[in-house]
Design a protein around this motif. Structure first.
Motif, mmCIF file in Angstrom:
data_model
loop_
_atom_site.group_PDB
_atom_site.id
_atom_site.type_symbol
_atom_site.label_atom_id
_atom_site.label_comp_id
_atom_site.label_asym_id
_atom_site.label_seq_id
_atom_site.Cartn_x
_atom_site.Cartn_y
_atom_site.Cartn_z
ATOM 1 N N UNK A 98 5.372 -22.503 20.016
ATOM 2 C CA UNK A 98 4.564 -21.776 20.998
ATOM 3 C C UNK A 98 4.096 -20.409 20.523
ATOM 4 N N UNK A 99 4.983 -19.639 19.888
ATOM 5 C CA UNK A 99 4.571 -18.294 19.473
ATOM 6 C C UNK A 99 3.445 -18.304 18.446
ATOM 7 N N UNK A 100 3.578 -19.052 17.348
ATOM 8 C CA UNK A 100 2.465 -19.054 16.406
ATOM 9 C C UNK A 100 1.188 -19.655 16.999
ATOM 10 N N UNK A 101 1.330 -20.620 17.909
ATOM 11 C CA UNK A 101 0.131 -21.195 18.543
ATOM 12 C C UNK A 101 -0.553 -20.137 19.398
ATOM 13 N N UNK A 102 0.238 -19.348 20.099
ATOM 14 C CA UNK A 102 -0.329 -18.244 20.883
ATOM 15 C C UNK A 102 -1.019 -17.249 19.951
ATOM 16 N N UNK A 103 -0.411 -17.054 18.784
ATOM 17 C CA UNK A 103 -1.003 -16.157 17.793
ATOM 18 C C UNK A 103 -2.390 -16.601 17.365
ATOM 19 N N UNK A 104 -2.586 -17.911 17.275
ATOM 20 C CA UNK A 104 -3.904 -18.450 16.921
ATOM 21 C C UNK A 104 -4.919 -18.064 18.003
ATOM 22 N N UNK A 105 -4.529 -18.246 19.261
ATOM 23 C CA UNK A 105 -5.430 -17.925 20.377
ATOM 24 C C UNK A 105 -5.700 -16.421 20.434
ATOM 25 N N UNK A 106 -4.644 -15.643 20.224
ATOM 26 C CA UNK A 106 -4.787 -14.187 20.272
ATOM 27 C C UNK A 106 -5.731 -13.691 19.192
ATOM 28 N N UNK A 107 -5.574 -14.225 17.985
ATOM 29 C CA UNK A 107 -6.447 -13.828 16.873
ATOM 30 C C UNK A 107 -7.898 -14.114 17.212
ATOM 31 N N UNK A 108 -8.136 -15.284 17.785
ATOM 32 C CA UNK A 108 -9.501 -15.679 18.114
ATOM 33 C C UNK A 108 -10.090 -14.714 19.147
ATOM 34 N N UNK A 109 -9.308 -14.396 20.153
ATOM 35 C CA UNK A 109 -9.803 -13.493 21.202
ATOM 36 C C UNK A 109 -10.047 -12.078 20.671
ATOM 37 N N UNK A 110 -9.162 -11.621 19.809
ATOM 38 C CA UNK A 110 -9.330 -10.271 19.250
ATOM 39 C C UNK A 110 -10.615 -10.208 18.415
ATOM 40 N N UNK A 111 -10.853 -11.287 17.680
ATOM 41 C CA UNK A 111 -12.048 -11.328 16.857
ATOM 42 C C UNK A 111 -13.315 -11.304 17.729
ATOM 43 N N UNK A 112 -13.222 -11.909 18.902
ATOM 44 C CA UNK A 112 -14.374 -11.957 19.810
ATOM 45 C C UNK A 112 -14.575 -10.649 20.579
ATOM 46 N N UNK A 113 -13.590 -9.764 20.513
ATOM 47 C CA UNK A 113 -13.767 -8.459 21.157
ATOM 48 C C UNK A 113 -12.856 -8.178 22.337
ATOM 49 N N UNK A 114 -11.815 -9.016 22.527
ATOM 50 C CA UNK A 114 -10.896 -8.795 23.640
ATOM 51 C C UNK A 114 -9.790 -7.821 23.238
ATOM 52 N N UNK A 115 -8.948 -7.498 24.224
ATOM 53 C CA UNK A 115 -7.739 -6.710 23.973
ATOM 54 C C UNK A 115 -6.556 -7.665 24.036
ATOM 55 N N UNK A 116 -5.610 -7.538 23.110
ATOM 56 C CA UNK A 116 -4.396 -8.341 23.156
ATOM 57 C C UNK A 116 -3.221 -7.414 22.915
ATOM 58 N N UNK A 117 -2.159 -7.565 23.749
ATOM 59 C CA UNK A 117 -1.045 -6.617 23.658
ATOM 60 C C UNK A 117 0.283 -7.336 23.480
ATOM 61 N N UNK A 118 0.989 -6.969 22.426
ATOM 62 C CA UNK A 118 2.325 -7.504 22.154
ATOM 63 C C UNK A 118 3.345 -6.494 22.661
ATOM 64 N N UNK A 119 4.413 -6.957 23.324
ATOM 65 C CA UNK A 119 5.418 -6.020 23.836
ATOM 66 C C UNK A 119 6.802 -6.315 23.299
ATOM 67 N N UNK A 120 7.811 -5.816 24.031
ATOM 68 C CA UNK A 120 9.225 -6.033 23.712
ATOM 69 C C UNK A 120 9.672 -5.437 22.397
ATOM 70 N N UNK A 121 10.053 -4.166 22.439
ATOM 71 C CA UNK A 121 10.442 -3.449 21.248
ATOM 72 C C UNK A 121 11.678 -4.062 20.588
ATOM 73 N N UNK A 122 12.610 -4.605 21.392
ATOM 74 C CA UNK A 122 13.780 -5.252 20.794
ATOM 75 C C UNK A 122 13.353 -6.394 19.902
#
Lengths: 92, 270, 393
Positions: free
Chosen positions: C168-192
């Motif tokens: 799930x995480x790397x698959x989400x990464x694929x979607x996130x990369x695509x959206x960032x490239x298109x001009x969206x904002x994507x935010x990763x959290x959880x400092x731990x």
């Protein structure tokens, strides 16, 4: 059904995709491993011998260290691995 | 004062017979609330249980045990998620030590939300049916008093209670009333008298009938309808209301359901 | 995916007066004191189409005051909210929160001062009336085409297992990369969950200063934990994580970082702070699922994808939260907790790219109105993050 997920050629562990029985033999991607412990799905199995204090490598990166010698086919988890950061020892 | 309460065995006599749906983690509060609404039990929303560490694990677990074993509580259904620090089944074992009428459910093992909801309703109803409660005279009523340090009314009431042979505990408002209420709960009080701080609204505590007494502040005058007694209430009137509430009369905060549970946390968010 | 362009997005939403865009039109009942939460819940339960927040702050001013007021204000002002009904006691601090929310940008609001309407009963009936009015107003607004930059995506994981970092995480990464490239904002959290992987993320910073900030955010967190003598092994990985196969915090972090794909990092955000321009960000949030979700909402994030191995029902009152399971077993045994199954990657029946595209498509569909499992279940979790305990300081 594949038994193991190997993420990176540099790794010394693989992730079990199904419950692995003691004594069963896995032949996959050039590896031949005899399962030494009962390993639940999602848990790790050593794909190389790992010496005490040596790094556990996953995704090609160090994820912790062995607290005792680990042989190929053994279960790799909290009983023989510690993280490198923020363990109780470091806090003191 | 003659009070007929509910016999909760080794836990003592309570002034309520509440079925408690206890979410062991924030993620199960919503389903707990749906179950409680359906069967007429009480529950509470809280923010705890996920990612807690250190002294908070024991602290919050002990706190939940105090809630489940309180004399006002009848049966308990613990609803856990399955991956939280304080596991539902472990909490249940701990609670069983003091409240044997306890069962637990784990969302991740019950087929998800719909499954847990159905099981939860059935288990809650079965628990209530299997554990009928008889009445018993309450001879050791314990009253909690919450007030600001500067409010002399608490001391005066305490003296009157002492003279009447009624046990009491006093907590002075620290950071907020909810924390004081939680401490009083831990001391086993059956009901709470809150001399509400001037700038605070009246509030309550889910398990413990809370009688709110107003001050003379403008805020309290404006919220007069939400107080059980005005600032001019005499100790005689207070004690009279204590008797009535202990015998079943609901307080304003019981009716409105206001007041959130605050588990004591010592560790920062991690 | 070559038919996607950054000029014409597939998104529709609701533009707000302040320029931000929402993908829902929520009517939010926002109590500013813990004693008012029960009334807020009663209002939202009585009026279909409205939601509420529940919290334990009763006006106390302590070391967490700034953090708490920032979150309450930001949450009330989230762009997915069409109208906010504040329940207040009319204190100075509460009025400051309302002003702060208005400065961020609220589309519509009403304030119910319970001391002026005769107390809780008056607040309840007036609140129901107002909520009903706002809900019917909200229904009259139509969606319009909005740009990719309207999407502020939150990346979250909870109830992780050993497959999280593989499916799930790397698959989400694929979607996130695509959206960032298109001009969206994507935010990763959880400092731990960056501990042990921060060097990898820092290496991807667009600006070396951002890389330093990533390293420093983690170092600051470690210092604070060490200062309090907290043994993190007690909490991370959690017992559920360990049962699922995760052994060390670093292992969890390496897998968690996969949610952010391979895109370069544009910046680092403090908890609950909004991103001001497109790109991938890291936000300093706690690992507590709901505190992270609440901080995201306060930062104006309008969609969240939440990966889970064990399954969790939670969702936010104001952000549609898409659940992606890491394994097929959970997806089939507790289907009402999830929206999409990435376990097919481990089963060998789908590739990483296929699932990544499926997540991308689901994000678009949900943004455009499709209800998530958490929304159908009515989940409205809210939690205030505290850096200092409730008992001390």
């Amino acid at each position: 059904m594949r038994n193991l997920l190997i993420l990176n050629t540099a790794d010394n562990i693989a992730v079990a995709l199904t419950d692995l029985k003691v004594g069963s033999k896995i032949e996959q991607d050039g590896l031949e491993i005899k399962v030494a412990n009962k390993i639940p799905r999602g848990h790790k199995i050593a794909t190389k011998n790992i010496a005490k204090d040596e790094g556990i490598i996953k995704y090609g990166e160090r994820m912790g260290h062995a607290t005792s010698n680990i042989e190929i086919g053994e279960h790799v988890h909290t009983h023989n691995v510690l993280g490198d950061r923020l363990s109780a020892e470091q806090v003191k | 004062m003659k009070i007929t309460g509910f016999d909760h065995g080794q836990r003592g006599v309570g002034i309520r017979n509440l079925q408690l749906i206890l979410p062991s983690v924030v993620c199960s509060t919503h389903i707990s609330s749906r179950i409680a609404k359906d069967v007429g039990a009480i529950t509470f929303a809280h923010q705890h249980g996920c990612g807690i560490i250190g002294n908070d694990v024991g602290g919050i677990s002990d706190f939940f045990c105090e809630l489940a074993s309180h004399p006002n509580v009848g049966t308990v259904l613990i609803v856990g998620l399955g991956c939280e620090t304080i596991q539902g089944n472990e909490l249940a074992e701990k609670v069983l030590g003091s409240n044997p009428q306890t069962k637990y459910l784990v969302i991740q093992e019950s087929g998800g939300v719909a499954g847990t909801f159905e099981s939860g309703i059935k288990q809650a109803n079965d628990l209530a049916k299997a554990n009928p409660v008889s009445n018993k005279e309450l001879i050791d009523l314990k009253v909690g008093i919450e007030s600001d340090l500067a409010d002399s009314r608490a001391e005066e009431l305490a003296k009157k209670l002492e003279a009447a042979g009624i046990n009491f505990e006093i907590e002075n408002t620290s950071k907020n009333a909810g924390i004081s209420f939680a401490k009083l709960m831990g001391k086993g009080v059956h009901l709470i008298i809150s001399f509400t701080s001037e700038s605070q609204p009246p509030s309550g505590f889910p398990l413990i009938p809370t009688i709110n007494i107003a001050s003379k502040s403008a805020l309290h005058m404006a919220l007069a309808n939400d107080f059980d007694l005005p600032a001019s209430a005499t100790n005689v009137q207070i004690i009279d209301l204590i008797e009535r509430v202990a015998s079943g009369t609901k307080t304003k905060s019981e009716i409105s359901g206001s007041g959130e549970i605050i588990a004591p946390r010592v560790v920062r968010s991690v | 995916m070559s038919n996607l362009s950054s000029e014409t997005s597939l998104l529709t939403g609701f533009p707000r007066p302040d320029g931000r865009i929402g993908f829902r039109n929520q009517v939010l009942v926002m109590p500013l004191h813990s004693a008012l939460c029960a009334t807020a819940r009663s209002i939202s339960q009585a009026v279909s189409g409205s939601v509420s927040a529940t919290h334990d702050w009763s006006g106390e001013v302590d070391s967490d005051f700034e953090r708490i007021t920032k979150v309450l204000a930001g949450f009330a002002a989230n762009p997915n909210v069409f109208a906010t009904i504040f329940l207040t006691l009319n204190t100075d601090n509460e009025n400051q929160i309302i002003k702060r929310a208005e400065d961020i940008g609220i589309a519509n609001s009403q304030i119910i001062d319970i001391s002026k309407v005769g107390g809780l009963a008056g607040a309840l009936s007036l609140g129901i009336e107002l909520a009903q009015k706002f809900v019917s107003e909200a229904k009259k607004i139509s969606r319009v085409s909005v740009p990719w930059s309207a999407l502020h995506l939150g990346l979250e994981c909870g109830g992780s297992d050993a497959l999280s970092g593989i499916t799930a995480n790397p698959a989400l990464g694929v979607a996130s990369d695509l959206l960032v490239e298109l001009g969206a904002v994507s935010v990763l959290g959880e400092t731990t969950e960056i501990l042990g992987a921060e060097h990898l993320l820092a290496a991807r910073a667009l600006d070396p200063k951002v890389g330093e900030q990533i390293i420093e955010t983690v170092a600051r967190y470690e210092r604070s934990i060490n200062y309090e003598g907290i043994d993190m092994r007690g909490a991370q990985p959690s017992r559920g994580n360990i049962e699922g196969g995760l052994t060390t915090l670093e292992e969890k972090s390496l897998g968690a970082a996969k949610k952010a794909g391979n895109a370069p990092f544009t910046g680092v955000l403090e908890y609950a702070d909004p991103a001001k321009k497109p790109g991938l960000y890291f936000m300093d949030t706690p690992g507590h699922d709901i505190e992270q979700l609440t901080g995201f909402a306060a930062a104006g994030i309008n969609i969240v994808v939440f990966t889970s191995g064990r399954g969790t029902p939670t969702g936010s009152a104001v952000i549609p939260t898409i659940k992606v399971s890491t394994n097929t077993q959970m997806a089939t045994s507790i289907p009402d907790l999830i929206d999409l199954n990435a376990g097919t990657i481990a089963d060998g029946t789908q590739t990483l790219q296929e699932v990544g595209k499926a997540i991308f498509d689901e994000i678009i569909a949900v943004a455009n109105g499709k209800l998530t499992a958490a929304e159908k279940g009515g989940h409205q979790e809210f939690a205030l993050s505290r850096m200092y305990g409730t008992v001390i300081s």
